[in-house]
Design a protein around this motif. Sequence first.
Motif, PDB file in Angstrom:
ATOM      1  N   ARG A 145      34.987  41.308  37.845  1.00 22.12           N
ATOM      2  CA  ARG A 145      35.251  42.156  39.010  1.00 22.12           C
ATOM      3  C   ARG A 145      35.253  41.351  40.309  1.00 22.12           C
ATOM      4  O   ARG A 145      36.069  41.617  41.199  1.00 22.12           O
ATOM      5  N   GLU A 149      38.756  41.702  42.062  1.00 22.60           N
ATOM      6  CA  GLU A 149      38.722  42.646  43.179  1.00 22.60           C
ATOM      7  C   GLU A 149      38.374  41.988  44.511  1.00 22.60           C
ATOM      8  O   GLU A 149      38.422  42.641  45.550  1.00 22.60           O
ATOM      9  N   ASP A 150      38.022  40.701  44.482  1.00 28.71           N
ATOM     10  CA  ASP A 150      37.663  39.999  45.707  1.00 28.71           C
ATOM     11  C   ASP A 150      38.491  38.729  45.876  1.00 28.71           C
ATOM     12  O   ASP A 150      39.328  38.635  46.780  1.00 28.71           O
ATOM     13  N   GLU A 161      39.802  49.524  41.041  1.00 29.04           N
ATOM     14  CA  GLU A 161      38.424  49.206  40.711  1.00 29.04           C
ATOM     15  C   GLU A 161      38.204  49.264  39.201  1.00 29.04           C
ATOM     16  O   GLU A 161      38.501  50.249  38.544  1.00 29.04           O
ATOM     17  N   GLY A 162      37.718  48.166  38.649  1.00 29.04           N
ATOM     18  CA  GLY A 162      37.423  48.098  37.221  1.00 29.04           C
ATOM     19  C   GLY A 162      38.633  47.935  36.322  1.00 29.04           C
ATOM     20  O   GLY A 162      38.493  47.923  35.094  1.00 29.04           O
TER      21      GLY A 162
END
Length: 243
Positions: A145, A149-150, A161-162
């Motif tokens: 993640r 996601e970053d 997300e996820g």
Amino acid sequence: MPVRTVIERGPKGKRSVAFGIDWPGWSRGARSAELALETLESYRERYRPVAELAGMAAQFDAAGPLEIVEDKVGTGSTDFWGISFSPSATEQGPMGEAELERGITLLEACWAFFDRVAARVSPEMRKGPRGGGRDRDQIIRHTIRTESEDFAKKVGVRIAEGAALTPDGLRQHREAYVAAMRAYNAGEVTRRMRSWTLPFLIRHSAFHTLDHAWEMEDKDLSAQDGSGPRVRPGRTPPSRPEP
């Protein structure tokens, strides 16, 4: 050829990092630059499987001693985490095609190594101060993640997300991430990174993946030799879960 090595010191001198500039992921932090260098050298054999997965084992085996090519001051995060959080003078862009593809190949090898470790270690991890006592699946989720996601947002990749936590989602993320790196290097991504660079992004992604793979190895409870966890010399566990 010597291993081109960079020292990154925290502004307050609390921690330092040493990393091999040509081997993304081979990076170790400690309370002093001298100990960071010693720890980096002690991880030479632990990094070798990554070089082997990348098809670069012979090149890695032929590498000489560590040679410091830069000694720099990092950010406050260097002091806090004992992790490199800024690019070195040589990690600027754009990257040459051969340099970019070599970096991507080694990053993909770090991913493959991580996946193999995750598949063989015990679901329950040996408890300790690092990471707040996370078990295997928590480490896997954190690692994937954080990257998807970053880190990937740095080159324009957006993901729900996820979404990378399934096998298909992870494969799609990694393909999109690599494609975005190539597009960014070619100037096709209009929004540019401010404090990060593409070589640093590749190195940091490789480090984060590999560091948590080693964490799982060190905390694995399925070892049959009864020798206990492998202690990573010079590693000072942070006081809270790592980023």
